[in-house]
Write a protein that holds these residues in place. Structure first.
Motif, PDB file in Angstrom:
ATOM      1  N   ASN A  14      96.923   9.813  79.412  1.00  8.25           N
ATOM      2  CA  ASN A  14      96.935   9.761  77.946  1.00  8.25           C
ATOM      3  C   ASN A  14      97.668   8.519  77.444  1.00  8.25           C
ATOM      4  O   ASN A  14      97.266   7.917  76.440  1.00  8.25           O
ATOM      5  CB  ASN A  14      97.519  11.043  77.353  1.00  8.25           C
ATOM      6  N   ASN A  70      94.150  18.187  77.557  1.00  9.44           N
ATOM      7  CA  ASN A  70      93.663  17.647  76.290  1.00  9.44           C
ATOM      8  C   ASN A  70      93.983  16.163  76.176  1.00  9.44           C
ATOM      9  O   ASN A  70      95.035  15.703  76.634  1.00  9.44           O
ATOM     10  CB  ASN A  70      94.290  18.395  75.116  1.00  9.44           C
ATOM     11  N   LEU A  72      94.203  12.580  73.637  1.00  8.74           N
ATOM     12  CA  LEU A  72      94.769  12.219  72.336  1.00  8.74           C
ATOM     13  C   LEU A  72      93.774  12.619  71.248  1.00  8.74           C
ATOM     14  O   LEU A  72      92.565  12.616  71.483  1.00  8.74           O
ATOM     15  CB  LEU A  72      95.031  10.714  72.290  1.00  8.74           C
ATOM     16  N   THR A  73      94.278  12.936  70.089  1.00 11.33           N
ATOM     17  CA  THR A  73      93.418  13.494  69.050  1.00 11.33           C
ATOM     18  C   THR A  73      93.393  12.717  67.743  1.00 11.33           C
ATOM     19  O   THR A  73      92.601  13.030  66.860  1.00 11.33           O
ATOM     20  CB  THR A  73      93.865  14.933  68.735  1.00 11.33           C
ATOM     21  N   SER A  74      94.253  11.735  67.597  1.00  9.25           N
ATOM     22  CA  SER A  74      94.357  11.064  66.298  1.00  9.25           C
ATOM     23  C   SER A  74      95.025   9.700  66.446  1.00  9.25           C
ATOM     24  O   SER A  74      95.587   9.387  67.505  1.00  9.25           O
ATOM     25  CB  SER A  74      95.191  11.922  65.350  1.00  9.25           C
ATOM     26  N   ILE A  75      94.989   8.929  65.372  1.00  8.94           N
ATOM     27  CA  ILE A  75      95.692   7.648  65.339  1.00  8.94           C
ATOM     28  C   ILE A  75      97.181   7.879  65.587  1.00  8.94           C
ATOM     29  O   ILE A  75      97.832   7.121  66.299  1.00  8.94           O
ATOM     30  CB  ILE A  75      95.464   6.937  63.994  1.00  8.94           C
ATOM     31  N   GLY A  76      97.715   8.943  65.015  1.00  9.14           N
ATOM     32  CA  GLY A  76      99.129   9.267  65.217  1.00  9.14           C
ATOM     33  C   GLY A  76      99.455   9.547  66.669  1.00  9.14           C
ATOM     34  O   GLY A  76     100.496   9.114  67.173  1.00  9.14           O
ATOM     35  N   SER A  77      98.560  10.249  67.370  1.00 14.61           N
ATOM     36  CA  SER A  77      98.827  10.535  68.779  1.00 14.61           C
ATOM     37  C   SER A  77      98.733   9.269  69.625  1.00 14.61           C
ATOM     38  O   SER A  77      99.468   9.108  70.594  1.00 14.61           O
ATOM     39  CB  SER A  77      97.909  11.645  69.313  1.00 14.61           C
TER      40      SER A  77
END
Length: 150
Positions: A14, A70, A72-77
């Motif tokens: 990740n 899982n 990464l899911t977002s710009i923040g992650s």
């Protein structure tokens, strides 16, 4: 494969995913904003390298999923996991852009070599083999960028 080894590998993957996404955007930023006599050559080089970096994103994410974890899911992650430093200055000199990308790709090579150990510890032969390819690609980018700098 132990749970701790697998968790370390997934965390490393990740991080690698975040680094690829951040480096892709940084490389495209420089592609869009390069100016000067070197414009054409660097514009094309940065675009070529960005395309190669982005090509690995899905493969890295799929390795995470194949390890039953899982992504990464977002710009923040991505921002939370990446080691690539943002660059918002659109007026950098072309050789400063080259230097920063060279250093970022060299750091990526180092991360990949560390990740290879984690893949070995986790018994993930598929990821281990892919890391060799990704390392070779990143080393080539470092070589090209270093050669531009002279």
């Amino acid at each position: 494969m132990g749970d701790n080894a697998k968790k370390a590998l997934v965390d490393g993957l990740n991080g690698l995913l975040a680094d690829h996404l951040a480096l892709y955007l940084k490389t495209k930023n420089f592609h869009w904003h390069v100016k000067g006599r070197e414009f054409r050559d660097l514009h094309l080089l940065f675009d070529e390298q960005a395309t190669a970096i982005f090509a690995n994103v899905d493969v890295i994410a799929e390795r995470v999923r194949k390890n039953a974890a899982n992504t990464l899911t977002s710009i923040g992650s991505v921002a939370a996991k990446t080691r690539i430093v943002d660059e918002d200055d659109t007026s950098l000199a072309p050789m400063d852009m080259v230097e920063r990308l060279r250093d970022d790709n060299a750091a990526l090579v180092k991360s990949l070599k560390e990740l290879k150990e984690l893949a070995g510890d986790a018994g993930d032969n598929a990821t281990d083999g892919l890391i060799d390819e990704w390392t070779d690609e990143a080393e080539e980018r470092v070589w090209f960028l270093s050669s531009v700098l002279g």
